[in-house]
Design an enzyme around this catalytic site. Structure first.
Site, PDB file in Angstrom:
ATOM      1  N   ASN A  48      67.006  16.250  44.660  1.00 44.13           N
ATOM      2  CA  ASN A  48      67.374  17.043  43.704  1.00 44.13           C
ATOM      3  C   ASN A  48      66.026  17.928  43.108  1.00 44.13           C
ATOM      4  O   ASN A  48      65.613  17.826  42.148  1.00 44.13           O
ATOM      5  CB  ASN A  48      67.850  16.456  42.319  1.00 44.13           C
ATOM      6  CG  ASN A  48      68.414  17.070  41.275  1.00 44.13           C
ATOM      7  OD1 ASN A  48      68.465  18.507  41.327  1.00 44.13           O
ATOM      8  ND2 ASN A  48      69.020  16.595  40.119  1.00 44.13           N
ATOM      9  N   GLU A  51      75.850  15.302  41.471  1.00 44.22           N
ATOM     10  CA  GLU A  51      74.899  14.070  41.879  1.00 44.22           C
ATOM     11  C   GLU A  51      75.291  13.461  43.288  1.00 44.22           C
ATOM     12  O   GLU A  51      75.011  12.421  43.854  1.00 44.22           O
ATOM     13  CB  GLU A  51      74.604  12.979  40.733  1.00 44.22           C
ATOM     14  CG  GLU A  51      73.408  13.559  40.027  1.00 44.22           C
ATOM     15  CD  GLU A  51      73.301  12.442  38.943  1.00 44.22           C
ATOM     16  OE1 GLU A  51      73.752  11.606  38.744  1.00 44.22           O
ATOM     17  OE2 GLU A  51      72.016  12.531  38.267  1.00 44.22           O
ATOM     18  N   TYR A  80      61.277  19.093  35.629  1.00 45.31           N
ATOM     19  CA  TYR A  80      60.866  18.143  35.071  1.00 45.31           C
ATOM     20  C   TYR A  80      59.146  18.072  35.065  1.00 45.31           C
ATOM     21  O   TYR A  80      58.336  18.095  34.179  1.00 45.31           O
ATOM     22  CB  TYR A  80      61.173  16.652  35.392  1.00 45.31           C
ATOM     23  CG  TYR A  80      62.795  16.441  34.855  1.00 45.31           C
ATOM     24  CD1 TYR A  80      63.632  16.028  35.845  1.00 45.31           C
ATOM     25  CD2 TYR A  80      63.243  16.667  33.520  1.00 45.31           C
ATOM     26  CE1 TYR A  80      64.889  15.887  35.356  1.00 45.31           C
ATOM     27  CE2 TYR A  80      64.451  16.666  33.172  1.00 45.31           C
ATOM     28  CZ  TYR A  80      65.471  16.170  34.152  1.00 45.31           C
ATOM     29  OH  TYR A  80      66.705  16.122  33.768  1.00 45.31           O
ATOM     30  N   TYR A 104      72.516  17.458  31.133  1.00 43.09           N
ATOM     31  CA  TYR A 104      73.229  18.195  31.980  1.00 43.09           C
ATOM     32  C   TYR A 104      73.694  19.359  31.231  1.00 43.09           C
ATOM     33  O   TYR A 104      73.787  19.410  30.011  1.00 43.09           O
ATOM     34  CB  TYR A 104      74.562  17.489  32.342  1.00 43.09           C
ATOM     35  CG  TYR A 104      75.654  18.306  33.087  1.00 43.09           C
ATOM     36  CD1 TYR A 104      76.669  18.894  32.334  1.00 43.09           C
ATOM     37  CD2 TYR A 104      75.488  18.691  34.270  1.00 43.09           C
ATOM     38  CE1 TYR A 104      77.915  19.780  32.990  1.00 43.09           C
ATOM     39  CE2 TYR A 104      76.693  19.416  34.976  1.00 43.09           C
ATOM     40  CZ  TYR A 104      77.526  19.853  34.308  1.00 43.09           C
ATOM     41  OH  TYR A 104      78.486  20.643  34.918  1.00 43.09           O
TER      42      TYR A 104
END
Lengths: 187, 176
Positions: A150, A27, A157, A112
């Site tokens: 991202n 990130e 998602y 993760y």
């Protein structure tokens, strides 16, 4: 690929701390990470990290009487361990939250999977476990945050039926910390 | 800070439950302000169970005025904040402010600031490093207030988007 999903215990903190740092590097925020396993800072080859910046304590915050978070771990059998010998190859951190509109909620703080284990259903299995735990606790929402650049995560998602409430409803996340937080508390 | 109000911090003492029953209309008022009234599903009973049982999902604080300043409808409880403890895997313990509301006729008098300050105090006392919350982007009065208190917008500055899974999608996700 064979893997298992289970609740994290206090002995997993070293691997959770390692993977938190890996996620932070992904990130691009590694220099923001202050959380440690306990006491000592995480070792890392990244010279931007300064040792002894520990403020938080995963063992205390996640595994004491009133935990601030809970964890789940994805593990592979010994024969699939990484070059460095890790069998714990993914994790999710979550805590219980509340929506004054719809009640109990579960908040997924981290999800993760180590790069070499992606694309094999591990992330989906971890997230599914968080959803199960939430429903079992009477939650109506699973909430979390994603960085807008991202794209791989965002696509994943959205494909799981999640929706972006920042885009659709204009929700902005705000934060108060450091000196501003101390000042606010003194008003 | 104005002296004509006092704050009562909610404890887990059942005698404070009367505060909860009055929090429902405030909750609905806030929802109306946020234009989402048809989304409010939480009932009084939910609040009692979720906020005042052994392992509460949230905590609340109430702003009250003395009898002589009560509203036309007779309310002395004129503002509230709901919060819960959260976690940042980067910086550790955090406090999340789910709601902050002051009835319109009592705004501009420091009540909101006092409620938020109390949440900040509680957070620091619990070892938290962050106070997090959400604001709707069209809500300029609130946004201006928060920015003036030293808060910053992590959606604007860092690109954080809030995502949600609920209803059938959540059930489907749990069954994978």
């Amino acid at each position: 690929m064979d893997f298992s999903i289970r609740a994290a215990n206090v002995d997993d903190c070293k691997d959770i701390a390692r993977m938190i740092m890996e996620l932070a590097e992904y990130e691009k925020v590694s220099d923001h990470v202050k959380v440690t396993q306990k006491g000592a800072s995480c070792s890392s080859s990244d010279s931007r990290l300064s040792p002894g910046t520990s403020d938080a304590d995963l063992e205390q915050d996640g595994f004491s009487k009133n935990p601030f978070f809970h964890g789940i771990i994805a593990e592979v059998p010994e024969q699939h361990k990484t070059k460095e010998g890790h069998t714990k190859i993914g994790y999710a951190l979550y805590f219980y939250a509340y929506s004054s509109w719809s009640g109990r909620a579960i908040y997924m703080e981290d999800l993760y999977v180590m790069p070499e284990f992606r694309g094999k259903g591990v992330g989906k299995a971890l997230m599914s476990k968080v959803a199960q735990l939430g429903l079992a606790a009477g939650c109506h929402q699973l909430n979390f945050a994603v960085l807008d650049w991202n794209k791989p995560s965002m696509d994943f998602y959205l494909s799981q039926g999640c929706f972006d409430i920042t885009d659709t409803m204009g929700y902005h996340c705000l934060r108060c910390e450091g000196e501003a937080l101390k000042h606010l508390a003194q008003l």
